[in-house]
Motif scaffolding. Structure first.
Motif, PDB file in Angstrom:
ATOM      1  N   GLU A   1      36.156  53.633  37.178  1.00 39.65           N
ATOM      2  CA  GLU A   1      36.100  52.474  36.165  1.00 39.65           C
ATOM      3  C   GLU A   1      37.307  51.856  35.471  1.00 39.65           C
ATOM      4  N   ASN A   2      38.319  53.289  35.479  1.00 35.64           N
ATOM      5  CA  ASN A   2      39.657  52.858  34.950  1.00 35.64           C
ATOM      6  C   ASN A   2      40.592  52.023  35.881  1.00 35.64           C
ATOM      7  N   HIS A   3      40.121  51.872  36.869  1.00 34.52           N
ATOM      8  CA  HIS A   3      40.851  50.991  37.949  1.00 34.52           C
ATOM      9  C   HIS A   3      40.288  49.556  37.945  1.00 34.52           C
ATOM     10  N   LEU A   4      39.156  49.566  37.322  1.00 36.62           N
ATOM     11  CA  LEU A   4      38.673  48.028  37.272  1.00 36.62           C
ATOM     12  C   LEU A   4      39.213  47.349  36.306  1.00 36.62           C
ATOM     13  N   ILE A   5      39.308  46.017  36.257  1.00 34.05           N
ATOM     14  CA  ILE A   5      39.839  45.109  35.086  1.00 34.05           C
ATOM     15  C   ILE A   5      38.603  45.029  34.141  1.00 34.05           C
ATOM     16  N   ASP A   6      38.586  45.306  33.024  1.00 31.16           N
ATOM     17  CA  ASP A   6      37.582  45.234  31.836  1.00 31.16           C
ATOM     18  C   ASP A   6      37.533  43.927  31.208  1.00 31.16           C
ATOM     19  N   ASP A   7      38.766  43.150  31.195  1.00 28.07           N
ATOM     20  CA  ASP A   7      38.873  42.052  30.391  1.00 28.07           C
ATOM     21  C   ASP A   7      38.175  40.787  31.111  1.00 28.07           C
ATOM     22  N   LYS A   8      36.900  40.357  30.779  1.00 28.01           N
ATOM     23  CA  LYS A   8      36.359  39.360  31.412  1.00 28.01           C
ATOM     24  C   LYS A   8      37.258  38.315  31.602  1.00 28.01           C
ATOM     25  N   HIS A   9      38.125  38.013  30.845  1.00 32.47           N
ATOM     26  CA  HIS A   9      39.114  36.817  30.840  1.00 32.47           C
ATOM     27  C   HIS A   9      39.941  36.859  31.872  1.00 32.47           C
ATOM     28  N   ASN A  10      40.363  37.730  32.283  1.00 28.32           N
ATOM     29  CA  ASN A  10      41.251  38.144  33.308  1.00 28.32           C
ATOM     30  C   ASN A  10      40.368  38.395  34.820  1.00 28.32           C
ATOM     31  N   LYS A  11      39.383  38.573  34.699  1.00 27.03           N
ATOM     32  CA  LYS A  11      38.581  38.681  35.823  1.00 27.03           C
ATOM     33  C   LYS A  11      38.475  37.495  36.774  1.00 27.03           C
ATOM     34  N   LYS A  12      38.859  37.653  38.032  1.00 27.14           N
ATOM     35  CA  LYS A  12      38.797  36.341  39.179  1.00 27.14           C
ATOM     36  C   LYS A  12      37.259  36.665  39.837  1.00 27.14           C
ATOM     37  N   ALA A  13      36.191  35.744  39.598  1.00 27.98           N
ATOM     38  CA  ALA A  13      35.193  35.773  40.178  1.00 27.98           C
ATOM     39  C   ALA A  13      35.128  35.410  41.525  1.00 27.98           C
ATOM     40  N   PHE A  14      34.419  35.805  42.654  1.00 27.62           N
ATOM     41  CA  PHE A  14      34.256  35.435  44.034  1.00 27.62           C
ATOM     42  C   PHE A  14      33.019  34.954  44.299  1.00 27.62           C
ATOM     43  N   ASP A  15      32.826  34.181  44.845  1.00 22.08           N
ATOM     44  CA  ASP A  15      31.376  33.912  45.535  1.00 22.08           C
ATOM     45  C   ASP A  15      31.028  34.618  46.666  1.00 22.08           C
ATOM     46  N   ILE A  16      32.097  35.015  47.502  1.00 23.96           N
ATOM     47  CA  ILE A  16      31.993  35.900  48.815  1.00 23.96           C
ATOM     48  C   ILE A  16      32.966  36.848  49.072  1.00 23.96           C
ATOM     49  N   VAL A  17      32.876  38.027  49.582  1.00 24.13           N
ATOM     50  CA  VAL A  17      33.786  38.994  49.893  1.00 24.13           C
ATOM     51  C   VAL A  17      33.427  39.124  51.385  1.00 24.13           C
ATOM     52  N   ILE A  18      34.684  38.989  52.210  1.00 27.11           N
ATOM     53  CA  ILE A  18      34.392  38.992  53.650  1.00 27.11           C
ATOM     54  C   ILE A  18      35.153  40.504  53.854  1.00 27.11           C
ATOM     55  N   SER A  19      34.180  41.308  54.832  1.00 34.43           N
ATOM     56  CA  SER A  19      34.717  42.443  55.465  1.00 34.43           C
ATOM     57  C   SER A  19      34.541  42.284  56.832  1.00 34.43           C
ATOM     58  N   TYR A  20      35.650  42.576  57.441  1.00 34.60           N
ATOM     59  CA  TYR A  20      35.492  42.321  58.913  1.00 34.60           C
ATOM     60  C   TYR A  20      36.612  43.380  59.991  1.00 34.60           C
ATOM     61  N   SER A  21      36.331  43.358  61.191  1.00 32.77           N
ATOM     62  CA  SER A  21      37.266  44.021  61.933  1.00 32.77           C
ATOM     63  C   SER A  21      38.510  43.409  62.015  1.00 32.77           C
ATOM     64  N   HIS A  22      39.740  44.152  61.994  1.00 28.58           N
ATOM     65  CA  HIS A  22      40.863  43.578  62.047  1.00 28.58           C
ATOM     66  C   HIS A  22      41.304  43.044  63.408  1.00 28.58           C
ATOM     67  N   LYS A  23      40.543  43.426  64.341  1.00 28.23           N
ATOM     68  CA  LYS A  23      40.512  42.706  65.606  1.00 28.23           C
ATOM     69  C   LYS A  23      40.031  41.349  65.812  1.00 28.23           C
ATOM     70  N   GLU A  24      39.353  41.059  64.902  1.00 30.29           N
ATOM     71  CA  GLU A  24      38.693  39.607  64.676  1.00 30.29           C
ATOM     72  C   GLU A  24      39.396  38.835  63.463  1.00 30.29           C
ATOM     73  N   LYS A  25      40.771  39.095  63.292  1.00 30.15           N
ATOM     74  CA  LYS A  25      41.340  38.505  62.137  1.00 30.15           C
ATOM     75  C   LYS A  25      41.362  37.151  62.262  1.00 30.15           C
ATOM     76  N   VAL A  26      41.708  36.616  63.409  1.00 29.33           N
ATOM     77  CA  VAL A  26      41.866  35.214  63.785  1.00 29.33           C
ATOM     78  C   VAL A  26      40.237  34.304  63.551  1.00 29.33           C
ATOM     79  N   ALA A  27      39.435  34.557  64.081  1.00 28.30           N
ATOM     80  CA  ALA A  27      38.131  34.130  63.719  1.00 28.30           C
ATOM     81  C   ALA A  27      37.773  34.305  62.277  1.00 28.30           C
ATOM     82  N   CYS A  28      37.972  35.485  61.761  1.00 31.34           N
ATOM     83  CA  CYS A  28      37.880  35.492  60.336  1.00 31.34           C
ATOM     84  C   CYS A  28      38.392  34.631  59.311  1.00 31.34           C
ATOM     85  N   LYS A  29      39.886  34.383  59.962  1.00 29.02           N
ATOM     86  CA  LYS A  29      40.469  33.266  58.957  1.00 29.02           C
ATOM     87  C   LYS A  29      40.112  31.977  59.235  1.00 29.02           C
ATOM     88  N   GLN A  30      39.419  31.617  60.565  1.00 30.76           N
ATOM     89  CA  GLN A  30      38.837  30.459  60.427  1.00 30.76           C
ATOM     90  C   GLN A  30      37.769  30.356  59.610  1.00 30.76           C
TER      91      GLN A  30
END
Length: 185
Positions: free
Chosen positions: A119-148
């Motif tokens: 928990e100490n590594h996570l940002i606690d200040d909600k004003h500094n949090k950058k919210a994301f709709d989606i996290v993409i996890s991928y194989s680095h072999k597929e980096k080009v397709a993932c970038k698209q």
């Protein structure tokens, strides 16, 4: 099954040829890596104190770090690892100095799992949090397709985290923060 594999590994490790019934140790370790991801195997290994064998094998077979990483999600294994000061020192040193990317990734994963206060590594200040709709996890072999895919999602107005544009500091911390701050992975 875990006990059987450990018995095979122990016998193989003691043989000068590093083979078990014509199977070389690296083949046994690759199979054991697959088994190590089953929650039952790490617990049985912790109960039977077999972790020392794996720690001993690390220097000769870097794949063992991946096995220990899979095991390190288990609380009893975490206690055993933390109590071995020489091994912990070795992990910390290798995390800084190893040129083997896969080994360094596994060691970072082990160390992340062994930290007491994530928990100490996570940002606690909600004003500094950058919210994301989606996290993409991928194989680095597929980096080009993932970038698209990433580019199209951004163009459609989604807030997307992917490791090639949001990575700062510790990789595990960055991923954990992104997952915590996202609606979808």
């Amino acid at each position: 099954m875990g006990n059987s594999y450990f018995a095979m590994l122990e016998q193989t490790w003691q043989q000068p040829s590093k083979t078990y019934k014509h199977l070389i140790v690296s083949v046994l370790l690759r199979a054991f890596l697959t088994l190590s991801k089953n929650d039952f195997i790490p617990q049985k290994s912790a109960d039977s104190n077999k972790l020392c064998l794996l720690m001993e094998m690390c220097d000769d077979y870097p794949i063992v770090y991946d096995i220990i990483w899979a095991f390190s999600f288990n609380k009893d294994i975490q206690k055993q690892l933390r109590s071995n000061a020489p091994f912990m020192s070795k992990l910390i040193q290798l995390a800084k100095q190893s040129e083997n990317e896969q080994m360094r990734k596994a060691i970072d994963g082990i160390l992340w799992n062994l930290e007491l206060n994530h928990e100490n590594h996570l940002i606690d200040d909600k004003h500094n949090k950058k919210a994301f709709d989606i996290v993409i996890s991928y194989s680095h072999k597929e980096k080009v397709a993932c970038k698209q895919i990433y580019d199209e999602l951004i163009e459609a107005g989604y807030r997307v985290w992917i490791d090639f544009d949001q990575m700062h500091g510790n990789v595990m911390d960055a991923m954990a923060q992104a997952i915590e701050q996202s609606n979808t992975v």
